[in-house]
Motif scaffolding. Structure first.
Motif, PDB file in Angstrom:
ATOM      1  N   GLY A  23       0.792  -1.223   0.000  1.00 46.92           N
ATOM      2  CA  GLY A  23       0.000   0.000   0.000  1.00 46.92           C
ATOM      3  C   GLY A  23       0.824   1.272   0.000  1.00 46.92           C
ATOM      4  O   GLY A  23       0.265   2.368  -0.011  1.00 46.92           O
ATOM      5  N   LEU A  25       2.669   2.402   2.420  1.00 49.15           N
ATOM      6  CA  LEU A  25       2.783   3.015   3.745  1.00 49.15           C
ATOM      7  C   LEU A  25       4.177   2.800   4.339  1.00 49.15           C
ATOM      8  O   LEU A  25       4.675   3.649   5.072  1.00 49.15           O
ATOM      9  N   ARG A  52      -1.343   5.755  -3.238  1.00 47.91           N
ATOM     10  CA  ARG A  52      -2.210   5.478  -2.083  1.00 47.91           C
ATOM     11  C   ARG A  52      -3.548   6.189  -2.197  1.00 47.91           C
ATOM     12  O   ARG A  52      -4.590   5.620  -1.908  1.00 47.91           O
TER      13      ARG A  52
END
Length: 178
Positions: A23, A25, A52
């Protein structure tokens, strides 16, 4: 491009870390991910933010909702991040998709755990992402509510790629695509 994929393993095995890397992150120490034919090693911070914000919808185990603002305002945050206007119709449609129509003016602290998790699903859906990443989405739910949530994710997977990390082999066997 679509389907329901499970990543199953024991607690501490790196499932959530892997999901966070997918993702955008977290960053990986080695290896490479190719997104749209482009290596993530060439991604800038802005590229990851765009990826994202426009391509990924997250469903977190702990919901990550702001308890003191309304359900609609929690969902609207996803639209604001995309620089989209606060569209009541879009938010209402997302709530309807998760069977929470009419609850938009309540606050999360007034709702059950299952309802909170469905709000997090609606927040992910309102972005209209290509991929939904779910980190132990049934972990904080009772078995009946967890089954209902997985049924909803299975329905969503007909049009989107849904990747779920879990330690629940049974749910993966029941709902996962082969």
């Amino acid at each position: 491009e679509k389907g329901l994929v499970f990543i199953v393993g024991k607690s501490g095995s790196g499932k959530s870390t892997f999901l966070n890397i997918l993702g955008g992150l977290d960053q990986m120490d080695s290896g490479d991910i190719i997104i749209g034919g482009r290596s993530t090693s060439d991604f800038s911070k802005k590229d990851f933010d765009s990826y994202r914000n426009y391509h990924i919808g997250f469903i977190f185990q702990e919901f990550n909702l702001i308890e003191d603002i309304s359900v609609k305002e929690n969902i609207a945050i996803a639209l604001k991040i995309q620089s989209k206007s606060h569209d009541e119709t879009t938010i209402d449609e997302a709530l309807k998709m998760v069977n929470l129509e009419g609850l938009g003016y309540r606050t999360p602290k007034e709702l059950s755990g299952g309802q909170k998790q469905r709000i997090s699903v609606a927040r992910a859906l309102v972005k209209n992402p290509n991929i939904i990443l779910a980190d132990e989405p049934t972990g904080a739910l009772d078995s009946k509510t967890g089954y209902e949530l997985m049924s909803s994710l299975k329905t969503l997977s007909k049009d989107k790629l849904v990747i779920v990390v879990t330690h629940d082999f049974e749910m993966a066997n029941i709902f996962g695509d082969e």
